[in-house]
Design an enzyme around this catalytic site. Structure first.
Site, PDB file in Angstrom:
ATOM      1  N   GLU A  42      -7.400   3.404  10.208  1.00  0.00           N
ATOM      2  CA  GLU A  42      -7.017   3.305   8.812  1.00  0.00           C
ATOM      3  C   GLU A  42      -8.170   2.788   7.967  1.00  0.00           C
ATOM      4  O   GLU A  42      -9.010   2.018   8.429  1.00  0.00           O
ATOM      5  CB  GLU A  42      -5.785   2.399   8.643  1.00  0.00           C
TER       6      GLU A  42
ATOM      7  N   HIS B  27       0.821  -1.212   0.000  1.00  0.00           N
ATOM      8  CA  HIS B  27       0.000   0.000   0.000  1.00  0.00           C
ATOM      9  C   HIS B  27       0.854   1.261   0.000  1.00  0.00           C
ATOM     10  O   HIS B  27       2.040   1.224   0.310  1.00  0.00           O
ATOM     11  CB  HIS B  27      -0.982   0.043   1.188  1.00  0.00           C
TER      12      HIS B  27
ATOM     13  N   GLU C 171       7.461   0.606   5.154  1.00  0.00           N
ATOM     14  CA  GLU C 171       6.883  -0.418   6.028  1.00  0.00           C
ATOM     15  C   GLU C 171       7.000  -1.763   5.316  1.00  0.00           C
ATOM     16  O   GLU C 171       6.699  -1.847   4.121  1.00  0.00           O
ATOM     17  CB  GLU C 171       5.402  -0.068   6.270  1.00  0.00           C
TER      18      GLU C 171
ATOM     19  N   GLN D  94      -3.863   3.453   1.602  1.00  0.00           N
ATOM     20  CA  GLN D  94      -4.191   3.409   3.038  1.00  0.00           C
ATOM     21  C   GLN D  94      -4.369   4.852   3.517  1.00  0.00           C
ATOM     22  O   GLN D  94      -3.426   5.635   3.495  1.00  0.00           O
ATOM     23  CB  GLN D  94      -3.052   2.734   3.808  1.00  0.00           C
TER      24      GLN D  94
ATOM     25  N   HIS E  20       3.874   7.009   4.018  1.00  0.00           N
ATOM     26  CA  HIS E  20       4.832   5.912   3.819  1.00  0.00           C
ATOM     27  C   HIS E  20       4.406   5.027   2.657  1.00  0.00           C
ATOM     28  O   HIS E  20       3.275   5.114   2.181  1.00  0.00           O
ATOM     29  CB  HIS E  20       5.006   5.070   5.097  1.00  0.00           C
TER      30      HIS E  20
HETATM   31  N1  CMX Z   1       8.168  10.198   6.172  1.00  0.00           N
HETATM   32  C1  CMX Z   1       9.356  10.824   5.990  1.00  0.00           C
HETATM   33  N2  CMX Z   1      10.011  11.488   6.972  1.00  0.00           N
HETATM   34  C2  CMX Z   1       9.409  11.539   8.178  1.00  0.00           C
HETATM   35  C3  CMX Z   1       8.176  10.924   8.453  1.00  0.00           C
HETATM   36  C4  CMX Z   1       7.539  10.233   7.379  1.00  0.00           C
HETATM   37  N3  CMX Z   1       6.385   9.605   7.538  1.00  0.00           N
HETATM   38  N4  CMX Z   1       7.832  11.158   9.750  1.00  0.00           N
HETATM   39  C5  CMX Z   1       8.817  11.906  10.270  1.00  0.00           C
HETATM   40  N5  CMX Z   1       9.764  12.137   9.338  1.00  0.00           N
HETATM   41  C6  CMX Z   1      10.997  12.905   9.488  1.00  0.00           C
HETATM   42  C7  CMX Z   1      10.772  14.304   9.982  1.00  0.00           C
HETATM   43  O1  CMX Z   1      10.486  15.167   8.920  1.00  0.00           O
HETATM   44  C8  CMX Z   1      12.097  14.625  10.645  1.00  0.00           C
HETATM   45  O2  CMX Z   1      13.042  14.935   9.679  1.00  0.00           O
HETATM   46  P1  CMX Z   1      14.219  16.009   9.972  1.00  0.00           P
HETATM   47  O3  CMX Z   1      15.055  15.373  11.066  1.00  0.00           O
HETATM   48  O4  CMX Z   1      14.913  16.133   8.682  1.00  0.00           O
HETATM   49  O5  CMX Z   1      13.496  17.244  10.419  1.00  0.00           O
HETATM   50  C9  CMX Z   1      12.502  13.275  11.247  1.00  0.00           C
HETATM   51  O6  CMX Z   1      11.801  12.274  10.484  1.00  0.00           O
HETATM   52  C10 CMX Z   1      12.094  13.150  12.705  1.00  0.00           C
HETATM   53  O7  CMX Z   1      10.760  13.553  12.786  1.00  0.00           O
HETATM   54  P2  CMX Z   1       9.957  13.742  14.155  1.00  0.00           P
HETATM   55  O8  CMX Z   1       8.737  14.529  13.896  1.00  0.00           O
HETATM   56  O9  CMX Z   1      10.893  14.170  15.251  1.00  0.00           O
HETATM   57  O10 CMX Z   1       9.401  12.327  14.389  1.00  0.00           O
HETATM   58  P3  CMX Z   1       9.919  11.179  15.325  1.00  0.00           P
HETATM   59  O11 CMX Z   1      11.396  11.080  15.316  1.00  0.00           O
HETATM   60  O12 CMX Z   1       9.201  11.296  16.610  1.00  0.00           O
HETATM   61  O13 CMX Z   1       9.326   9.920  14.507  1.00  0.00           O
HETATM   62  C11 CMX Z   1       9.407   8.204  12.915  1.00  0.00           C
HETATM   63  C12 CMX Z   1       9.600   9.702  13.173  1.00  0.00           C
HETATM   64  C13 CMX Z   1       9.433   7.967  11.411  1.00  0.00           C
HETATM   65  C14 CMX Z   1      10.527   7.427  13.613  1.00  0.00           C
HETATM   66  C15 CMX Z   1       8.013   7.784  13.518  1.00  0.00           C
HETATM   67  O14 CMX Z   1       7.004   8.498  12.874  1.00  0.00           O
HETATM   68  C16 CMX Z   1       7.750   6.295  13.441  1.00  0.00           C
HETATM   69  O15 CMX Z   1       8.211   5.512  14.276  1.00  0.00           O
HETATM   70  N6  CMX Z   1       6.999   5.835  12.424  1.00  0.00           N
HETATM   71  C17 CMX Z   1       6.710   4.441  12.236  1.00  0.00           C
HETATM   72  C18 CMX Z   1       5.361   4.057  12.805  1.00  0.00           C
HETATM   73  C19 CMX Z   1       4.212   4.715  12.084  1.00  0.00           C
HETATM   74  O16 CMX Z   1       4.362   5.682  11.342  1.00  0.00           O
HETATM   75  N7  CMX Z   1       2.978   4.183  12.308  1.00  0.00           N
HETATM   76  C20 CMX Z   1       1.792   4.709  11.696  1.00  0.00           C
HETATM   77  C21 CMX Z   1       1.393   3.965  10.447  1.00  0.00           C
HETATM   78  C22 CMX Z   1       0.430   2.838  10.746  1.00  0.00           C
HETATM   79  C23 CMX Z   1       0.252   1.793   9.676  1.00  0.00           C
HETATM   80  O17 CMX Z   1       0.743   1.883   8.570  1.00  0.00           O
HETATM   81  O18 CMX Z   1      -0.481   0.817   9.993  1.00  0.00           O
HETATM   82 CO    CO Z   2       0.875   1.288   6.416  1.00  0.00          CO
END
Ligand code: CMX
Ligand code: CO
Length: 135
Positions: A44, A8, A129, A55, A79
């Site tokens: 979702e 997705h 993912e 998604q 993502h």
């Molecule tokens: N795509 C690209 N970059 C991302 C991002 C995304 N989705 N989310 C955050 N970032 C970037 C930010 O822009 C930031 O970049 P810079 O350092 O250049 O400014 C950096 O990552 C850190 O951002 P943050 O706001 O401080 O966010 P965190 O570190 O707290 O978390 C991340 C970032 C990706 C580790 C966290 O969002 C995560 O663990 N994601 C995985 C889980 C998830 O997203 N679950 C929801 C989806 C559910 C599903 O699909 O079922």
């Molecule tokens: Co997903």
């Protein structure tokens, strides 16, 4: 070496009902599933597109990954998700590559699938993912 399919593409939205209504209006598409996934902090909706899904993600709270994303960047692509047959094998391979993982071990996502996230810093600023669907 691994057979990846596109599972997705995820889009973060403020309001899932509005987003679904927009999709219905513009593309005549209905979600196949809609589910609250507490562990990921999202509700979702999955819209089938060929063999893959769009998604739509609405955060359950501001202090969740998608809630923070919306606050920082607004609505948009969040993502991409790649389907794999062997998620542990794919994670081992990424570890050997030195890729930065968010999840060292798979956890349970929507529809009971096993999922794991790779950090956006690992590849071109794109959150990836891995999904091993429940067979
Ligand atoms: N795509 C690209 N970059 C991302 C991002 C995304 N989705 N989310 C955050 N970032 C970037 C930010 O822009 C930031 O970049 P810079 O350092 O250049 O400014 C950096 O990552 C850190 O951002 P943050 O706001 O401080 O966010 P965190 O570190 O707290 O978390 C991340 C970032 C990706 C580790 C966290 O969002 C995560 O663990 N994601 C995985 C889980 C998830 O997203 N679950 C929801 C989806 C559910 C599903 O699909 O079922
Ligand atoms: Co997903």
């Amino acid at each position: 070496m691994f057979a990846y399919n596109l599972d997705h593409v995820a889009i973060a939205v403020h309001d899932l009902d509005d987003a679904i209504a927009g999709y219905r209006r513009m593309f005549g598409a209905e979600p196949m599933y809609r589910e609250v996934v507490e562990e990921q902090g999202v509700e979702e909706a999955m819209i089938a597109v060929g063999g893959s899904f769009i998604q739509l993600l609405q955060p359950l709270a501001e202090d969740t990954p998608v809630g923070k994303f919306l606050a920082n960047r607004g609505e948009g692509m969040h993502h991409i998700a790649l389907a794999v047959a062997d998620i542990e094998g794919a994670l081992d391979h990424l570890r050997q590559e030195g890729s930065r993982l968010i999840d060292d071990e798979p956890r349970i996502g929507g529809r009971g699938a096993r999922i794991a996230f790779v950090h956006p810093k690992a590849f071109a600023g794109t959150l990836v993912e891995l999904v091993e669907s429940k067979s």
